[in-house]
Design a protein around this motif. Structure first.
Motif, PDB file in Angstrom:
ATOM      1  N   ASP A  11       0.966   5.330   0.713  1.00 24.99           N
ATOM      2  CA  ASP A  11       0.280   6.460   1.343  1.00 24.99           C
ATOM      3  C   ASP A  11       0.560   7.741   0.561  1.00 24.99           C
ATOM      4  N   ASP A  12      -0.244   8.758   0.812  1.00 25.64           N
ATOM      5  CA  ASP A  12      -0.035  10.060   0.181  1.00 25.64           C
ATOM      6  C   ASP A  12       1.260  10.722   0.635  1.00 25.64           C
ATOM      7  N   GLN A  43       0.853  -1.184   0.000  1.00 23.37           N
ATOM      8  CA  GLN A  43       0.000   0.000   0.000  1.00 23.37           C
ATOM      9  C   GLN A  43       0.887   1.232   0.000  1.00 23.37           C
ATOM     10  N   HIS A  54       3.773   0.656   2.756  1.00 27.44           N
ATOM     11  CA  HIS A  54       3.518  -0.371   3.763  1.00 27.44           C
ATOM     12  C   HIS A  54       3.399  -1.695   3.015  1.00 27.44           C
TER      13      HIS A  54
END
Length: 103
Positions: A29-30, A27, A35
């Motif tokens: 993130d902005d 994943q 992750h």
């Protein structure tokens, strides 16, 4: 070798055991944090950046025409003058820096 299952899940073959596959989820993130989780024993016991995660990230980068490099410190990554990401571990400072450049 990695192959996608869906948008953020890949299956990566084990080099040490050709009959084993590991599932890696990734994943982004902005805030440029990555992750990733893997089902291999090393990662399950809180290891960061196992070879399966690295293979999955390299595969995703290759699809976008990018190449990745991995660094232990932010200073090392910053010197590369390329886009930076941080592969987060369990603890706040337990991770690996990633730089992305055209491939």
């Amino acid at each position: 070798m990695a192959r996608p299952i869906n948008h953020n899940t890949l299956v990566v073959e084990s080099v040490t055991n050709p009959l084993a596959n590991h599932v890696v989820t990734v994943q982004f993130d902005d805030d440029h944090h990555v992750h990733a989780r893997c089902t291999c024993p090393w990662a399950v016991h809180n290891g960061v950046a196992c070879t399966h995660v690295i293979a999955a990230l390299q595969y995703l980068a290759q699809i976008k025409g990018r190449r990745l490099s991995f660094w232990l410190t932010e200073e090392e990554a910053e010197r590369q003058k390329h886009r930076r990401f941080y592969l987060s571990g369990q603890a706040e400072h337990d991770g690996v820096w990633i730089t992305s450049r055209p491939g």
